[in-house]
Design a protein around this motif. Structure first.
Motif, PDB file in Angstrom:
ATOM      1  N   ALA A 112       0.827  -1.217   0.000  1.00  9.36           N
ATOM      2  CA  ALA A 112       0.000   0.000   0.000  1.00  9.36           C
ATOM      3  C   ALA A 112       0.856   1.260   0.000  1.00  9.36           C
ATOM      4  O   ALA A 112       0.398   2.324  -0.387  1.00  9.36           O
ATOM      5  CB  ALA A 112      -0.930  -0.007   1.209  1.00  9.36           C
ATOM      6  N   ASN A 113       2.103   1.121   0.447  1.00  4.47           N
ATOM      7  CA  ASN A 113       2.963   2.297   0.525  1.00  4.47           C
ATOM      8  C   ASN A 113       4.020   2.363  -0.568  1.00  4.47           C
ATOM      9  O   ASN A 113       4.941   3.175  -0.506  1.00  4.47           O
ATOM     10  CB  ASN A 113       3.601   2.380   1.914  1.00  4.47           C
ATOM     11  CG  ASN A 113       2.581   2.859   2.932  1.00  4.47           C
ATOM     12  OD1 ASN A 113       2.214   4.032   2.950  1.00  4.47           O
ATOM     13  ND2 ASN A 113       2.064   1.931   3.719  1.00  4.47           N
ATOM     14  N   LEU A 114       3.865   1.519  -1.568  1.00  3.53           N
ATOM     15  CA  LEU A 114       4.763   1.616  -2.722  1.00  3.53           C
ATOM     16  C   LEU A 114       4.496   2.925  -3.449  1.00  3.53           C
ATOM     17  O   LEU A 114       3.345   3.336  -3.589  1.00  3.53           O
ATOM     18  CB  LEU A 114       4.492   0.462  -3.694  1.00  3.53           C
ATOM     19  CG  LEU A 114       5.055  -0.913  -3.343  1.00  3.53           C
ATOM     20  CD1 LEU A 114       4.443  -1.970  -4.256  1.00  3.53           C
ATOM     21  CD2 LEU A 114       6.576  -0.912  -3.463  1.00  3.53           C
ATOM     22  N   ILE A 115       5.543   3.555  -3.928  1.00  3.48           N
ATOM     23  CA  ILE A 115       5.338   4.760  -4.734  1.00  3.48           C
ATOM     24  C   ILE A 115       4.736   4.363  -6.083  1.00  3.48           C
ATOM     25  O   ILE A 115       3.809   4.988  -6.581  1.00  3.48           O
ATOM     26  CB  ILE A 115       6.677   5.508  -4.938  1.00  3.48           C
ATOM     27  CG1 ILE A 115       7.193   6.034  -3.591  1.00  3.48           C
ATOM     28  CG2 ILE A 115       6.530   6.641  -5.952  1.00  3.48           C
ATOM     29  CD1 ILE A 115       6.297   7.044  -2.899  1.00  3.48           C
ATOM     30  N   ASP A 116       5.255   3.298  -6.651  1.00  5.20           N
ATOM     31  CA  ASP A 116       4.710   2.804  -7.923  1.00  5.20           C
ATOM     32  C   ASP A 116       3.873   1.559  -7.634  1.00  5.20           C
ATOM     33  O   ASP A 116       4.413   0.520  -7.256  1.00  5.20           O
ATOM     34  CB  ASP A 116       5.866   2.447  -8.862  1.00  5.20           C
ATOM     35  CG  ASP A 116       5.354   1.804 -10.157  1.00  5.20           C
ATOM     36  OD1 ASP A 116       4.119   1.632 -10.301  1.00  5.20           O
ATOM     37  OD2 ASP A 116       6.197   1.476 -11.012  1.00  5.20           O
ATOM     38  N   PRO A 117       2.553   1.659  -7.803  1.00  7.86           N
ATOM     39  CA  PRO A 117       1.709   0.509  -7.457  1.00  7.86           C
ATOM     40  C   PRO A 117       2.007  -0.728  -8.315  1.00  7.86           C
ATOM     41  O   PRO A 117       1.638  -1.834  -7.947  1.00  7.86           O
ATOM     42  CB  PRO A 117       0.282   1.010  -7.701  1.00  7.86           C
ATOM     43  CG  PRO A 117       0.409   2.270  -8.456  1.00  7.86           C
ATOM     44  CD  PRO A 117       1.793   2.805  -8.290  1.00  7.86           C
ATOM     45  N   GLY A 118       2.713  -0.539  -9.415  1.00 12.14           N
ATOM     46  CA  GLY A 118       3.032  -1.685 -10.261  1.00 12.14           C
ATOM     47  C   GLY A 118       4.356  -2.355  -9.908  1.00 12.14           C
ATOM     48  O   GLY A 118       4.757  -3.316 -10.555  1.00 12.14           O
ATOM     49  N   ALA A 119       5.037  -1.863  -8.857  1.00 11.21           N
ATOM     50  CA  ALA A 119       6.364  -2.390  -8.520  1.00 11.21           C
ATOM     51  C   ALA A 119       6.255  -3.784  -7.911  1.00 11.21           C
ATOM     52  O   ALA A 119       5.202  -4.166  -7.415  1.00 11.21           O
ATOM     53  CB  ALA A 119       7.048  -1.436  -7.545  1.00 11.21           C
ATOM     54  N   PRO A 120       7.369  -4.543  -7.949  1.00 13.01           N
ATOM     55  CA  PRO A 120       7.331  -5.874  -7.316  1.00 13.01           C
ATOM     56  C   PRO A 120       7.197  -5.751  -5.800  1.00 13.01           C
ATOM     57  O   PRO A 120       7.443  -4.684  -5.239  1.00 13.01           O
ATOM     58  CB  PRO A 120       8.694  -6.481  -7.689  1.00 13.01           C
ATOM     59  CG  PRO A 120       9.587  -5.328  -7.993  1.00 13.01           C
ATOM     60  CD  PRO A 120       8.679  -4.245  -8.537  1.00 13.01           C
ATOM     61  N   ASN A 121       6.803  -6.856  -5.144  1.00  7.52           N
ATOM     62  CA  ASN A 121       6.705  -6.867  -3.690  1.00  7.52           C
ATOM     63  C   ASN A 121       8.058  -6.583  -3.063  1.00  7.52           C
ATOM     64  O   ASN A 121       9.045  -7.224  -3.417  1.00  7.52           O
ATOM     65  CB  ASN A 121       6.248  -8.245  -3.206  1.00  7.52           C
ATOM     66  CG  ASN A 121       4.750  -8.318  -3.071  1.00  7.52           C
ATOM     67  OD1 ASN A 121       4.067  -7.297  -3.024  1.00  7.52           O
ATOM     68  ND2 ASN A 121       4.236  -9.534  -3.023  1.00  7.52           N
ATOM     69  N   PRO A 122       8.123  -5.642  -2.124  1.00  6.52           N
ATOM     70  CA  PRO A 122       9.394  -5.411  -1.436  1.00  6.52           C
ATOM     71  C   PRO A 122       9.796  -6.672  -0.653  1.00  6.52           C
ATOM     72  O   PRO A 122       8.935  -7.450  -0.239  1.00  6.52           O
ATOM     73  CB  PRO A 122       9.081  -4.259  -0.483  1.00  6.52           C
ATOM     74  CG  PRO A 122       7.836  -3.618  -1.025  1.00  6.52           C
ATOM     75  CD  PRO A 122       7.066  -4.712  -1.686  1.00  6.52           C
ATOM     76  N   SER A 123      11.099  -6.835  -0.453  1.00  8.22           N
ATOM     77  CA  SER A 123      11.662  -7.997   0.249  1.00  8.22           C
ATOM     78  C   SER A 123      10.922  -8.319   1.553  1.00  8.22           C
ATOM     79  O   SER A 123      10.398  -7.421   2.213  1.00  8.22           O
ATOM     80  CB  SER A 123      13.124  -7.686   0.567  1.00  8.22           C
ATOM     81  OG  SER A 123      13.589  -8.491   1.611  1.00  8.22           O
ATOM     82  N   VAL A 124      10.950  -9.597   1.938  1.00 10.59           N
ATOM     83  CA  VAL A 124      10.345  -9.984   3.225  1.00 10.59           C
ATOM     84  C   VAL A 124      11.140  -9.405   4.397  1.00 10.59           C
ATOM     85  O   VAL A 124      10.678  -9.438   5.530  1.00 10.59           O
ATOM     86  CB  VAL A 124      10.249 -11.523   3.382  1.00 10.59           C
ATOM     87  CG1 VAL A 124       9.339 -12.114   2.316  1.00 10.59           C
ATOM     88  CG2 VAL A 124      11.614 -12.180   3.341  1.00 10.59           C
ATOM     89  N   GLU A 125      12.333  -8.890   4.126  1.00 13.70           N
ATOM     90  CA  GLU A 125      13.148  -8.303   5.193  1.00 13.70           C
ATOM     91  C   GLU A 125      13.095  -6.764   5.167  1.00 13.70           C
ATOM     92  O   GLU A 125      13.913  -6.086   5.796  1.00 13.70           O
ATOM     93  CB  GLU A 125      14.596  -8.838   5.100  1.00 13.70           C
ATOM     94  CG  GLU A 125      14.717 -10.207   5.785  1.00 13.70           C
ATOM     95  CD  GLU A 125      15.818 -11.114   5.261  1.00 13.70           C
ATOM     96  OE1 GLU A 125      16.376 -10.835   4.191  1.00 13.70           O
ATOM     97  OE2 GLU A 125      16.111 -12.122   5.926  1.00 13.70           O
ATOM     98  N   THR A 126      12.094  -6.211   4.462  1.00 14.04           N
ATOM     99  CA  THR A 126      11.958  -4.756   4.329  1.00 14.04           C
ATOM    100  C   THR A 126      11.937  -4.022   5.667  1.00 14.04           C
ATOM    101  O   THR A 126      12.618  -3.006   5.848  1.00 14.04           O
ATOM    102  CB  THR A 126      10.666  -4.437   3.542  1.00 14.04           C
ATOM    103  OG1 THR A 126      10.844  -4.921   2.213  1.00 14.04           O
ATOM    104  CG2 THR A 126      10.373  -2.949   3.499  1.00 14.04           C
TER     105      THR A 126
END
Ligand SMILES: [Zn+2]
Length: 679
Positions: A112-126
């Motif tokens: 929900a907080n991605l700047i680009d909604p089309g970006a891949p899922n951030p790492s599980v260690e984000t």
């Protein structure tokens, strides 16, 4: 370990990416991520992650504080700015106030907080990256660090080695709780340059890309130096048989033993990738391999690729491969039973059991095999296994290798966020199968190879040197082998090469052929015999060798022969071609008859009038002129009035490969020709 930082390369990265509107922060983040990713002793195949905290414009142009962190599915060795999606940092940090956060909610907040909604899922260690204050944060699963962090007394060892320079974090599964714990340990002593995560890996951090990277290199170098001191000799070898079988003799036996029977006599099969270097041999030949070999993975995210521990089988002795087969099958059976019990012990009723087959096999005397549902996945499993060999060898040299408790490994193997890394793509119908196509660089052979590849099979193209099968094979991600199919020794060597590369053979398209002509009452014996060599005996050479491998696998198989229309409908002056083809048709039936009981199917395609096959453009022009019709009309002289293509023939071969209850059959691909219809 040497730092590979270069001011020149760093500047070049900054200016190259600036042309695409990428900030220096992100350009340097890409540059050092690649330096880390390029060293397999630091990270492998999507392992590890990096981040940078910076400011970007959001989609409406507002400057926003973000964390650019490695996205799921990206490999650090080849990362690009798009592989480091930007997530709003403020909301991520707000989460730290919580006491608990489910994985699903964590992923939802991150997305929900991605700047680009089309970006891949951030790492599980984000969140771990977000909760640390430093601008640049680097994380690897360095083998040297793991050799010390995978020990029963890992905390003391690491504390002593790093002497306050790195904080020590006890094992917690990646996610929210680990992120909180890591931040707390950092805050206990904010002078630390990084954190060792016991049984997992290492983080380093700093305000600049160079410092964070070089702190990683320094910390790993310290571990490497520690591993050189006080080593004991590993591993005391077992007594091996005097003569060990070759990998290509053992592979089909293991491949068959590991194939998972599916309902109705089908199999889920695996591709094998062999490794037999000195380090691997040293480990698999150790008398204690049954202990350290089953101790567990070096870092938990390998479980999704290698399972918790490898299968161990006895050494394959020359002349006693039947014993090896029996022992391997018993070992797989025990492995599968244990896997099911392991699943039953830890599943709380909300998980679906994955297939129970091993992903790594240790073979004393020989080496190891990685298993995967594709050649690529098999290579990844083998790479991870080799890195595990390095970790275990060093860990045992200075202490005792110890992985996580089984329950933690289960949590990791069945963690939905880990399984998501595998992509969850739907499998293709020939996934895991290995197909050999002879005449593979020719029009029909290549079209068939492409069609089999499109259905998921791994491909080996066999052809004469003049036809140069290698470039075409490379395009298909397959193996090209130069081989004269009329030479039984060359055919045997070609199949050995296929098995050495992929582990076995499931589908053989015996397609190579050439047309000799001559009136049967007048043709020379030499011409007839030459044609029989290629149009009959070569098919027998190929089929015989293939069946030997299929029988070692015991998972059935599929022989496919290209027999011409001439086999059932002779044409004038085509005796030298049609006679051996008729014999090949009989050969197809003989194989169907004699090996059907072992699940080996044998079928033929009866194709006719394919442009570019045996029919050259000159021949088409010539014949069309002789009939006084256009070339199009000449090529469409059939019941459907349509030209038949190599792709049509390829589709027939694929259909037969998939038709699990069809054997001794001829598929006719000629647009319809009543005179040539088999009865
Ligand atoms: Zn990690």
């Amino acid at each position: 370990m040497q730092s590979l930082w270069s001011d020149k390369d760093a500047d070049a990265a900054v200016s190259r990416y600036a042309d695409n509107g990428v900030s220096p922060d992100l350009a340097l983040r890409v540059y050092t991520s690649r330096l880390l990713g390029g060293d397999p002793t630091l990270v492998l195949h999507g392992g590890g992650n990096t981040s940078v905290k910076t400011v970007v414009s959001d989609l409406v142009g507002e400057p926003t504080q973000v964390l650019c962190v490695k996205g799921s599915g990206w490999d650090m060795a080849a990362i690009e700015p798009a592989g480091l999606p930007a997530v709003r940092l403020g909301p991520l940090r707000t989460l730290r106030r919580r006491d608990a956060l489910s994985d699903e909610d964590m992923v939802r907040v991150q997305r929900a907080n991605l700047i680009d909604p089309g970006a891949p899922n951030p790492s599980v260690e984000t969140l771990l990256h977000a909760f640390l204050p430093h601008k640049f944060v680097d994380h690897t699963h360095a083998t040297a660090v793991l050799s010390l962090a995978d020990q029963p007394d890992a905390d003391e060892r690491c504390a002593e080695l790093y002497d306050g320079k790195l904080g020590i974090v006890p094992y917690i599964m990646p996610g929210f709780l680990l992120a909180k714990k890591a931040a707390e340990i950092f805050e206990e002593d904010e002078t630390v340059e990084g954190l060792v995560l016991l049984k997992h890996g290492i983080f380093t951090f700093a305000e600049t890309a160079r410092d964070a990277y070089e702190r990683m290199i320094d910390a790993v170098t310290l571990a490497e130096e520690r591993l050189k001191r006080g080593r004991k000799n590993v591993f005391a070898p077992i007594a091996l048989p005097a003569a060990i079988a070759k990998p290509e003799e053992a592979a089909p036996i293991l491949r068959g033993a590991c194939a998972v029977p599916e309902p109705a006599d089908a199999y889920k099969r695996f591709v094998l990738d062999f490794r037999g270097g000195p380090a691997v041999l040293n480990l698999v030949n150790g008398a204690d391999v049954g202990r350290y070999g089953r101790a567990g993975v070096a870092t938990p995210d390998h479980t999704i690729r290698t399972k918790t521990y490898p299968l161990i089988v006895p050494a394959p002795e020359v002349g006693r491969l039947d014993d090896f087969a029996a022992a391997s099958r018993a070992a797989v059976e025990a492995f599968v039973a244990e896997y099911r019990a392991y699943f039953a012990r830890h599943d709380k009723g909300d998980k679906r059991q994955l297939d129970p087959a091993p992903r790594v096999v240790l073979v004393p005397g020989l080496g190891l095999f990685g298993l995967g549902r594709s050649a690529k996945d098999a290579a990844i499993a083998a790479d991870l296994a080799e890195s595990w060999v390095a970790t275990v060898t060093d860990a045992e040299a200075v202490g005792t290798f110890e992985s996580l408790p089984e329950a933690e490994l289960f949590e990791m193997e069945y963690w939905s966020l880990e399984q998501a890394k595998l992509g969850g793509a739907t499998e293709k119908p020939l996934q895991g199968q290995i197909a050999v196509v002879t005449g593979g660089a020719g029009t029909i052979g290549l079209a068939t190879a492409r069609a089999l590849r499109a259905e998921g099979a791994e491909i080996a193209l066999i052809d004469r040197a003049e036809a140069d099968p290698e470039p075409a094979a490379k395009k298909l991600g397959g193996l090209g082998i130069v081989c004269d199919v009329t030479d039984p020794a060359a055919v045997a060597a070609a199949f050995d090469e296929v098995v050495a590369r992929f582990g076995g053979v499931d589908i053989v398209v015996s397609n190579a052929g050439a047309a000799w002509q001559g009136k049967i009452g007048e043709v020379s014996d030499a011409v007839l015999r030459e044609s029989f060599e290629l149009n009959f005996f070569a098919h027998q050479n190929i089929a015989q060798k293939a069946v030997r491998i299929m029988r070692a696998q015991q998972t059935g198989g599929c022989l496919l022969f290209n027999v011409s229309k001439q086999a059932v409908n002779p044409g004038p002056s085509f005796g030298p071609y049609g006679l051996p083809k008729a014999a090949t048709l009989a050969l197809m039936r003989q194989y169907a008859l004699e090996y059907g009981g072992e699940g080996i199917r044998s079928n033929a395609v009866n194709a006719d009038g394919i442009r570019g096959g045996l029919l050259t453009s000159a021949m088409i022009a010539d014949r069309a002129a002789a009939y006084g019709i256009s070339e199009t009309a000449y090529m469409s002289r059939n019941l459907l009035h349509r030209e038949v293509t190599a792709e049509d023939v390829a589709a027939a071969f694929v259909d037969l490969a998939l038709a699990r209850n069809t054997t001794a059959s001829i598929a006719t691909v000629d647009g319809g020709n009543i005179a040539a219809a088999p009865r």
